[in-house]
Design an enzyme around this catalytic site. Structure first.
Site, PDB file in Angstrom:
ATOM      1  N   ASP A  12       0.662  -1.726  -0.078  1.00  0.00           N
ATOM      2  CA  ASP A  12       0.069   0.325  -0.106  1.00  0.00           C
ATOM      3  C   ASP A  12       0.866   0.909   0.132  1.00  0.00           C
ATOM      4  OD1 ASP A  12      -1.917   1.991   0.638  1.00  0.00           O
ATOM      5  OD2 ASP A  12      -3.262   0.521   1.636  1.00  0.00           O
ATOM      6  N   SER A  19      -7.693   4.103  -1.113  1.00  0.00           N
ATOM      7  CA  SER A  19      -7.151   2.546  -0.702  1.00  0.00           C
ATOM      8  C   SER A  19      -7.999   1.430  -1.173  1.00  0.00           C
ATOM      9  CB  SER A  19      -6.307   1.781  -0.064  1.00  0.00           C
ATOM     10  OG  SER A  19      -5.446   2.398   0.362  1.00  0.00           O
ATOM     11  N   THR A  72      -7.693  -2.746   1.691  1.00  0.00           N
ATOM     12  CA  THR A  72      -7.186  -3.418   0.914  1.00  0.00           C
ATOM     13  C   THR A  72      -7.253  -4.057   1.086  1.00  0.00           C
ATOM     14  OG1 THR A  72      -5.736  -1.775   1.088  1.00  0.00           O
ATOM     15  CG2 THR A  72      -4.655  -3.917  -0.088  1.00  0.00           C
ATOM     16  N   GLU A  96      -0.538  -8.140   2.177  1.00  0.00           N
ATOM     17  CA  GLU A  96      -0.686  -6.559   2.050  1.00  0.00           C
ATOM     18  C   GLU A  96       0.536  -5.785   2.800  1.00  0.00           C
ATOM     19  OE1 GLU A  96      -3.487  -3.452   3.432  1.00  0.00           O
ATOM     20  OE2 GLU A  96      -2.989  -1.937   2.174  1.00  0.00           O
ATOM     21  N   ASP A 109       2.336   3.033   3.465  1.00  0.00           N
ATOM     22  CA  ASP A 109       1.480   3.866   3.188  1.00  0.00           C
ATOM     23  C   ASP A 109       1.071   4.768   5.036  1.00  0.00           C
ATOM     24  OD1 ASP A 109      -1.071   5.521   1.846  1.00  0.00           O
ATOM     25  OD2 ASP A 109      -2.216   4.356   3.348  1.00  0.00           O
ATOM     26  N   HIS A 122       2.523   8.469   4.537  1.00  0.00           N
ATOM     27  CA  HIS A 122       1.104   9.934   5.321  1.00  0.00           C
ATOM     28  C   HIS A 122       1.965  10.376   6.597  1.00  0.00           C
ATOM     29  CE1 HIS A 122      -2.948   8.535   3.046  1.00  0.00           C
ATOM     30  NE2 HIS A 122      -2.206   7.269   3.609  1.00  0.00           N
ATOM     31  N   ASP A 151      -1.673   0.112  -4.818  1.00  0.00           N
ATOM     32  CA  ASP A 151      -2.599   0.349  -4.918  1.00  0.00           C
ATOM     33  C   ASP A 151      -2.365   2.039  -5.683  1.00  0.00           C
ATOM     34  OD1 ASP A 151      -1.974   1.237  -2.663  1.00  0.00           O
ATOM     35  OD2 ASP A 151      -3.800   1.141  -1.908  1.00  0.00           O
ATOM     36  N   HIS A 152      -1.261   2.756  -4.654  1.00  0.00           N
ATOM     37  CA  HIS A 152      -1.150   4.234  -5.446  1.00  0.00           C
ATOM     38  C   HIS A 152       0.367   4.272  -5.079  1.00  0.00           C
ATOM     39  CE1 HIS A 152      -2.411   5.115  -1.403  1.00  0.00           C
ATOM     40  NE2 HIS A 152      -3.331   4.021  -1.181  1.00  0.00           N
TER      41      HIS A 152
HETATM   42 MG    MG Z   1      -4.554  -0.777   2.666  1.00  0.00          MG
HETATM   43 ZN    ZN Z   2      -3.237   5.725   2.219  1.00  0.00          ZN
END
Ligand code: MG
Ligand code: ZN
Length: 357
Positions: A40, A81, A134, A247, A252, A256, A294-295
Protein backbone atom coordinates in the site's frame (compact mmCIF):
# COMPACT_ATOMS: atom_id res chain seq x y z
CA UNK A 1 36.52 -33.90 -40.90
CA UNK A 2 34.38 -36.92 -40.18
CA UNK A 3 35.38 -36.85 -36.54
CA UNK A 4 34.63 -33.12 -36.18
CA UNK A 5 31.23 -33.46 -37.83
CA UNK A 6 30.38 -36.24 -35.36
CA UNK A 7 31.32 -33.83 -32.58
CA UNK A 8 29.07 -31.17 -34.15
CA UNK A 9 26.12 -33.57 -34.26
CA UNK A 10 26.74 -34.51 -30.66
CA UNK A 11 26.96 -30.87 -29.59
CA UNK A 12 23.76 -30.07 -31.51
CA UNK A 13 22.02 -32.98 -29.78
CA UNK A 14 23.17 -31.78 -26.36
CA UNK A 15 22.07 -28.25 -27.23
CA UNK A 16 18.60 -29.39 -28.32
CA UNK A 17 18.23 -31.51 -25.21
CA UNK A 18 19.19 -28.49 -23.13
CA UNK A 19 16.53 -26.33 -24.83
CA UNK A 20 13.85 -28.99 -24.25
CA UNK A 21 14.86 -29.47 -20.63
CA UNK A 22 14.84 -25.72 -20.00
CA UNK A 23 11.41 -25.35 -21.59
CA UNK A 24 10.05 -28.11 -19.36
CA UNK A 25 11.32 -26.34 -16.26
CA UNK A 26 9.53 -23.15 -17.21
CA UNK A 27 6.32 -22.03 -15.59
CA UNK A 28 3.01 -23.02 -17.10
CA UNK A 29 0.97 -20.40 -18.96
CA UNK A 30 -2.12 -20.83 -16.81
CA UNK A 31 -1.66 -20.41 -13.07
CA UNK A 32 -3.57 -22.62 -10.64
CA UNK A 33 -2.43 -20.61 -7.64
CA UNK A 34 -1.89 -16.87 -7.13
CA UNK A 35 -0.11 -14.89 -4.46
CA UNK A 36 -1.01 -11.23 -4.91
CA UNK A 37 1.15 -8.89 -2.84
CA UNK A 38 0.03 -5.29 -2.43
CA UNK A 39 2.44 -2.72 -1.03
CA UNK A 40 0.00 0.00 0.00
CA UNK A 41 1.45 3.37 -1.02
CA UNK A 42 4.49 1.71 -2.58
CA UNK A 43 5.57 3.76 -5.59
CA UNK A 44 8.76 3.44 -7.57
CA UNK A 45 10.51 6.05 -5.41
CA UNK A 46 9.78 4.09 -2.23
CA UNK A 47 11.27 0.95 -3.82
CA UNK A 48 14.28 2.84 -5.25
CA UNK A 49 15.05 4.53 -1.95
CA UNK A 50 14.44 1.70 0.49
CA UNK A 51 16.16 -0.99 -1.56
CA UNK A 52 19.24 1.15 -2.22
CA UNK A 53 19.82 1.15 1.54
CA UNK A 54 19.02 -2.53 2.12
CA UNK A 55 21.71 -5.08 2.93
CA UNK A 56 19.81 -8.23 1.98
CA UNK A 57 18.55 -9.58 -1.33
CA UNK A 58 16.48 -7.16 -3.40
CA UNK A 59 13.34 -9.17 -4.22
CA UNK A 60 12.21 -6.68 -6.88
CA UNK A 61 15.28 -7.53 -8.96
CA UNK A 62 14.17 -11.17 -9.19
CA UNK A 63 11.16 -10.45 -11.42
CA UNK A 64 11.39 -11.12 -15.16
CA UNK A 65 8.23 -9.16 -16.02
CA UNK A 66 7.42 -5.57 -15.06
CA UNK A 67 4.43 -3.40 -15.92
CA UNK A 68 2.97 -0.03 -14.97
CA UNK A 69 -0.47 0.49 -13.48
CA UNK A 70 -2.50 3.71 -13.77
CA UNK A 71 -4.14 4.28 -10.44
CA UNK A 72 -6.84 6.97 -10.87
CA UNK A 73 -10.33 6.21 -9.55
CA UNK A 74 -13.66 6.93 -11.28
CA UNK A 75 -14.16 10.30 -9.62
CA UNK A 76 -10.67 11.38 -8.55
CA UNK A 77 -7.30 11.55 -10.27
CA UNK A 78 -5.80 10.70 -6.86
CA UNK A 79 -7.28 7.44 -5.62
CA UNK A 80 -7.68 6.18 -2.07
CA UNK A 81 -7.01 2.58 -1.02
CA UNK A 82 -10.70 1.62 -1.20
CA UNK A 83 -11.15 2.52 -4.85
CA UNK A 84 -7.56 1.38 -5.54
CA UNK A 85 -8.08 -2.14 -4.22
CA UNK A 86 -11.66 -2.35 -5.52
CA UNK A 87 -10.29 -1.71 -9.04
CA UNK A 88 -8.24 -4.92 -8.62
CA UNK A 89 -11.09 -6.93 -7.10
CA UNK A 90 -14.11 -5.97 -9.26
CA UNK A 91 -12.37 -4.71 -12.41
CA UNK A 92 -14.22 -1.38 -12.41
CA UNK A 93 -13.14 2.15 -11.57
CA UNK A 94 -15.20 3.38 -8.66
CA UNK A 95 -15.40 6.30 -6.24
CA UNK A 96 -12.92 6.93 -3.41
CA UNK A 97 -13.71 5.22 -0.07
CA UNK A 98 -15.85 2.51 -1.68
CA UNK A 99 -15.32 -1.19 -0.92
CA UNK A 100 -16.33 -3.81 -3.50
CA UNK A 101 -19.05 -1.63 -5.05
CA UNK A 102 -19.14 0.20 -8.38
CA UNK A 103 -19.53 3.94 -9.02
CA UNK A 104 -23.31 3.58 -8.44
CA UNK A 105 -22.73 1.83 -5.07
CA UNK A 106 -23.90 -1.49 -6.55
CA UNK A 107 -22.05 -4.55 -5.17
CA UNK A 108 -20.01 -6.32 -7.84
CA UNK A 109 -18.53 -9.84 -7.65
CA UNK A 110 -14.98 -9.74 -6.32
CA UNK A 111 -12.00 -11.88 -7.33
CA UNK A 112 -12.49 -13.95 -4.17
CA UNK A 113 -16.17 -14.51 -4.87
CA UNK A 114 -15.44 -15.53 -8.45
CA UNK A 115 -12.56 -17.75 -7.31
CA UNK A 116 -14.82 -19.44 -4.75
CA UNK A 117 -17.28 -20.37 -7.50
CA UNK A 118 -14.35 -22.23 -9.10
CA UNK A 119 -13.48 -23.98 -5.84
CA UNK A 120 -10.41 -21.93 -4.94
CA UNK A 121 -9.32 -21.48 -1.35
CA UNK A 122 -8.77 -17.82 -0.48
CA UNK A 123 -7.01 -15.78 2.16
CA UNK A 124 -5.75 -12.37 3.26
CA UNK A 125 -2.71 -11.66 5.41
CA UNK A 126 -2.12 -8.01 6.35
CA UNK A 127 -0.42 -5.66 8.82
CA UNK A 128 -3.49 -3.41 9.10
CA UNK A 129 -6.79 -4.67 10.47
CA UNK A 130 -8.35 -7.40 8.32
CA UNK A 131 -11.30 -4.99 7.83
CA UNK A 132 -9.11 -2.21 6.43
CA UNK A 133 -9.81 -0.95 2.87
CA UNK A 134 -7.34 -3.15 0.99
CA UNK A 135 -8.24 -6.60 2.40
CA UNK A 136 -11.94 -5.65 2.77
CA UNK A 137 -12.18 -5.01 -0.99
CA UNK A 138 -11.56 -8.72 -1.57
CA UNK A 139 -14.48 -10.05 0.47
CA UNK A 140 -16.86 -7.21 1.42
CA UNK A 141 -19.24 -4.72 -0.21
CA UNK A 142 -19.88 -1.46 1.63
CA UNK A 143 -20.42 2.07 0.33
CA UNK A 144 -17.89 3.57 2.78
CA UNK A 145 -14.59 2.04 3.94
CA UNK A 146 -14.93 3.09 7.59
CA UNK A 147 -17.90 0.72 8.13
CA UNK A 148 -15.57 -1.76 9.83
CA UNK A 149 -18.22 -3.56 11.93
CA UNK A 150 -20.27 -4.11 8.83
CA UNK A 151 -17.22 -5.27 6.83
CA UNK A 152 -16.59 -8.00 9.45
CA UNK A 153 -20.05 -9.49 8.82
CA UNK A 154 -19.12 -10.20 5.18
CA UNK A 155 -16.71 -12.86 6.48
CA UNK A 156 -19.87 -14.90 7.20
CA UNK A 157 -20.37 -15.34 3.45
CA UNK A 158 -17.38 -17.69 3.42
CA UNK A 159 -15.57 -16.12 0.48
CA UNK A 160 -12.40 -15.61 2.49
CA UNK A 161 -11.22 -18.82 4.19
CA UNK A 162 -8.26 -17.37 6.05
CA UNK A 163 -7.76 -13.87 7.45
CA UNK A 164 -4.72 -12.88 9.52
CA UNK A 165 -4.02 -9.37 10.79
CA UNK A 166 -5.34 -6.85 13.30
CA UNK A 167 -8.96 -5.82 13.82
CA UNK A 168 -10.24 -7.88 16.76
CA UNK A 169 -12.21 -4.83 17.93
CA UNK A 170 -14.58 -5.08 14.94
CA UNK A 171 -15.39 -8.69 15.77
CA UNK A 172 -15.24 -8.89 19.57
CA UNK A 173 -16.19 -5.35 20.68
CA UNK A 174 -18.92 -4.50 18.23
CA UNK A 175 -21.08 -1.43 18.60
CA UNK A 176 -24.20 -3.48 17.78
CA UNK A 177 -23.26 -6.10 20.43
CA UNK A 178 -23.86 -8.80 17.83
CA UNK A 179 -22.11 -12.07 18.68
CA UNK A 180 -20.16 -12.46 15.47
CA UNK A 181 -17.84 -15.01 17.08
CA UNK A 182 -20.66 -17.54 17.49
CA UNK A 183 -22.01 -16.76 14.05
CA UNK A 184 -18.60 -17.26 12.41
CA UNK A 185 -17.97 -20.47 14.34
CA UNK A 186 -21.31 -21.79 13.13
CA UNK A 187 -20.05 -21.18 9.60
CA UNK A 188 -17.04 -23.38 10.28
CA UNK A 189 -14.44 -20.74 11.15
CA UNK A 190 -11.99 -21.06 14.01
CA UNK A 191 -11.45 -17.68 15.68
CA UNK A 192 -8.25 -16.82 17.45
CA UNK A 193 -7.36 -13.61 19.23
CA UNK A 194 -3.76 -13.39 20.38
CA UNK A 195 -0.75 -11.10 20.46
CA UNK A 196 1.66 -13.48 18.84
CA UNK A 197 1.27 -15.91 16.00
CA UNK A 198 1.06 -19.59 16.83
CA UNK A 199 0.69 -22.45 14.34
CA UNK A 200 -2.84 -23.53 13.49
CA UNK A 201 -4.04 -26.48 11.48
CA UNK A 202 -7.49 -25.40 10.26
CA UNK A 203 -8.74 -24.73 6.75
CA UNK A 204 -10.95 -21.78 7.78
CA UNK A 205 -9.77 -19.36 10.44
CA UNK A 206 -9.76 -15.72 11.46
CA UNK A 207 -6.67 -14.82 13.42
CA UNK A 208 -6.55 -11.32 14.89
CA UNK A 209 -3.40 -10.13 16.62
CA UNK A 210 -4.31 -6.53 17.51
CA UNK A 211 -7.44 -4.50 18.28
CA UNK A 212 -6.93 -2.40 15.15
CA UNK A 213 -3.72 -2.14 13.06
CA UNK A 214 -0.71 -4.29 13.91
CA UNK A 215 2.45 -2.83 15.43
CA UNK A 216 4.90 -1.25 13.01
CA UNK A 217 8.33 -2.72 12.32
CA UNK A 218 9.84 0.13 14.35
CA UNK A 219 7.65 -0.97 17.28
CA UNK A 220 8.93 -4.53 16.99
CA UNK A 221 6.49 -6.44 14.76
CA UNK A 222 9.36 -8.72 13.67
CA UNK A 223 8.85 -11.26 10.89
CA UNK A 224 5.10 -11.64 11.53
CA UNK A 225 4.10 -10.94 7.91
CA UNK A 226 6.36 -13.62 6.46
CA UNK A 227 5.42 -16.17 9.14
CA UNK A 228 1.69 -15.47 8.79
CA UNK A 229 1.88 -15.69 4.99
CA UNK A 230 3.67 -19.06 5.11
CA UNK A 231 1.19 -20.26 7.71
CA UNK A 232 -1.73 -19.31 5.47
CA UNK A 233 -0.15 -21.05 2.47
CA UNK A 234 0.42 -24.21 4.53
CA UNK A 235 -3.38 -24.49 4.81
CA UNK A 236 -4.37 -23.03 1.42
CA UNK A 237 -2.11 -25.41 -0.51
CA UNK A 238 -4.21 -28.37 0.61
CA UNK A 239 -6.41 -27.22 -2.28
CA UNK A 240 -4.75 -27.26 -5.71
CA UNK A 241 -6.28 -23.85 -6.44
CA UNK A 242 -5.76 -20.95 -4.09
CA UNK A 243 -5.64 -17.16 -4.10
CA UNK A 244 -3.77 -15.39 -1.32
CA UNK A 245 -3.55 -11.61 -0.92
CA UNK A 246 -0.72 -10.31 1.25
CA UNK A 247 -0.57 -6.62 2.09
CA UNK A 248 2.33 -4.51 3.32
CA UNK A 249 -0.32 -2.17 4.72
CA UNK A 250 1.89 0.22 6.63
CA UNK A 251 4.22 1.31 3.82
CA UNK A 252 1.34 3.73 3.23
CA UNK A 253 1.18 4.80 6.87
CA UNK A 254 4.85 5.77 6.87
CA UNK A 255 4.10 7.87 3.79
CA UNK A 256 1.11 9.61 5.36
CA UNK A 257 3.22 10.45 8.42
CA UNK A 258 6.06 11.64 6.16
CA UNK A 259 8.32 9.43 8.26
CA UNK A 260 10.91 8.03 5.92
CA UNK A 261 12.32 5.36 8.27
CA UNK A 262 8.81 4.12 9.07
CA UNK A 263 8.13 3.61 5.35
CA UNK A 264 11.56 2.11 4.71
CA UNK A 265 11.44 -0.49 7.49
CA UNK A 266 7.95 -1.53 6.36
CA UNK A 267 9.18 -1.93 2.79
CA UNK A 268 12.18 -4.00 3.92
CA UNK A 269 9.79 -6.31 5.74
CA UNK A 270 7.60 -6.55 2.62
CA UNK A 271 10.73 -7.28 0.55
CA UNK A 272 11.49 -10.31 2.72
CA UNK A 273 7.94 -11.60 2.29
CA UNK A 274 8.29 -11.25 -1.49
CA UNK A 275 11.59 -13.15 -1.36
CA UNK A 276 9.93 -15.99 0.53
CA UNK A 277 7.06 -16.12 -2.00
CA UNK A 278 9.48 -16.15 -4.94
CA UNK A 279 11.31 -19.06 -3.34
CA UNK A 280 8.00 -20.97 -3.34
CA UNK A 281 7.34 -20.05 -6.96
CA UNK A 282 10.71 -21.44 -8.05
CA UNK A 283 9.45 -24.86 -6.96
CA UNK A 284 5.88 -24.51 -8.25
CA UNK A 285 5.38 -24.00 -11.98
CA UNK A 286 1.65 -23.32 -11.57
CA UNK A 287 2.08 -20.43 -9.14
CA UNK A 288 1.83 -16.77 -10.15
CA UNK A 289 3.42 -14.11 -7.94
CA UNK A 290 2.17 -10.59 -8.48
CA UNK A 291 3.43 -7.53 -6.64
CA UNK A 292 2.00 -4.06 -7.04
CA UNK A 293 0.62 -1.04 -5.19
CA UNK A 294 -2.75 0.68 -5.11
CA UNK A 295 -1.07 4.13 -5.36
CA UNK A 296 1.97 6.09 -4.22
CA UNK A 297 1.84 7.90 -0.86
CA UNK A 298 3.63 11.09 0.11
CA UNK A 299 4.99 12.24 -3.25
CA UNK A 300 8.39 11.02 -2.16
CA UNK A 301 11.37 12.38 -4.07
CA UNK A 302 15.06 11.70 -3.64
CA UNK A 303 17.21 14.79 -3.83
CA UNK A 304 20.87 15.70 -3.48
CA UNK A 305 22.60 14.96 -0.19
CA UNK A 306 25.83 16.60 0.96
CA UNK A 307 27.31 13.09 0.90
CA UNK A 308 27.26 12.61 -2.87
CA UNK A 309 26.60 8.86 -2.53
CA UNK A 310 23.44 9.39 -0.51
CA UNK A 311 20.03 10.98 -1.15
CA UNK A 312 17.76 13.24 0.85
CA UNK A 313 14.16 11.93 1.06
CA UNK A 314 11.56 14.68 0.57
CA UNK A 315 7.80 14.46 0.82
CA UNK A 316 5.47 16.65 -1.24
CA UNK A 317 2.24 15.75 0.61
CA UNK A 318 0.78 13.86 3.57
CA UNK A 319 -1.67 12.27 1.16
CA UNK A 320 -1.59 9.97 -1.89
CA UNK A 321 -0.36 10.99 -5.35
CA UNK A 322 -1.44 10.16 -8.90
CA UNK A 323 1.78 8.68 -10.28
CA UNK A 324 1.74 5.25 -11.93
CA UNK A 325 2.93 2.32 -9.82
CA UNK A 326 5.00 -0.68 -10.90
CA UNK A 327 3.64 -4.23 -11.30
CA UNK A 328 6.06 -7.14 -10.88
CA UNK A 329 5.16 -10.63 -12.10
CA UNK A 330 6.85 -14.00 -11.75
CA UNK A 331 5.82 -17.52 -12.71
CA UNK A 332 2.72 -18.92 -14.39
CA UNK A 333 1.08 -16.34 -16.67
CA UNK A 334 3.52 -13.59 -15.63
CA UNK A 335 3.99 -12.35 -19.22
CA UNK A 336 0.41 -11.02 -19.25
CA UNK A 337 1.45 -8.27 -16.86
CA UNK A 338 4.02 -6.54 -19.07
CA UNK A 339 3.11 -3.09 -20.41
CA UNK A 340 1.17 -0.06 -19.23
CA UNK A 341 -2.49 -0.37 -18.30
CA UNK A 342 -5.26 0.80 -15.98
CA UNK A 343 -5.35 -0.81 -12.51
CA UNK A 344 -8.67 -2.49 -13.47
CA UNK A 345 -6.78 -4.57 -16.07
CA UNK A 346 -5.16 -6.52 -13.25
CA UNK A 347 -8.63 -7.90 -12.46
CA UNK A 348 -9.33 -8.76 -16.11
CA UNK A 349 -5.94 -10.41 -16.60
CA UNK A 350 -6.42 -12.55 -13.48
CA UNK A 351 -9.97 -13.50 -14.46
CA UNK A 352 -8.72 -14.63 -17.87
CA UNK A 353 -5.67 -16.49 -16.57
CA UNK A 354 -7.58 -18.30 -13.82
CA UNK A 355 -10.72 -18.90 -15.97
CA UNK A 356 -12.84 -17.19 -13.34
CA UNK A 357 -15.66 -16.27 -15.76
MG1 MG B 1 -4.18 -0.79 2.65
ZN1 ZN C 1 -3.16 5.84 2.38
Amino acid sequence: MKYSSKISVLLLAIFCFHITATAQNKSSKKPKRVIFLIGDGMGLTQISAAMSRYNGQNAFMRFPVIGLSKTSSAKHYITDSGAGATAFTIGKKTYNYSIGVDADTIAQPTLFELAKLKNFSTGVVVTSSIQHATPASFYAHVPERKMYDSISTFLLNGNCDIAIGGGSKFIYEREDNRNLVDELEQKGFTLIKDHELKPINKSKFIYTLARDGMKSMEEGRGDYLKKASLMAIEQLKKNKNYFLMIEGSQIDWGGHANKYEYMETELWDFNEVINAMLDLAKEDKDLLILVTADHETGGLSLTKHEDRLKFEPHYATKSHTGTMVPVFAFGAGAKEFAGMYENTEIFHKLVKLLHLK
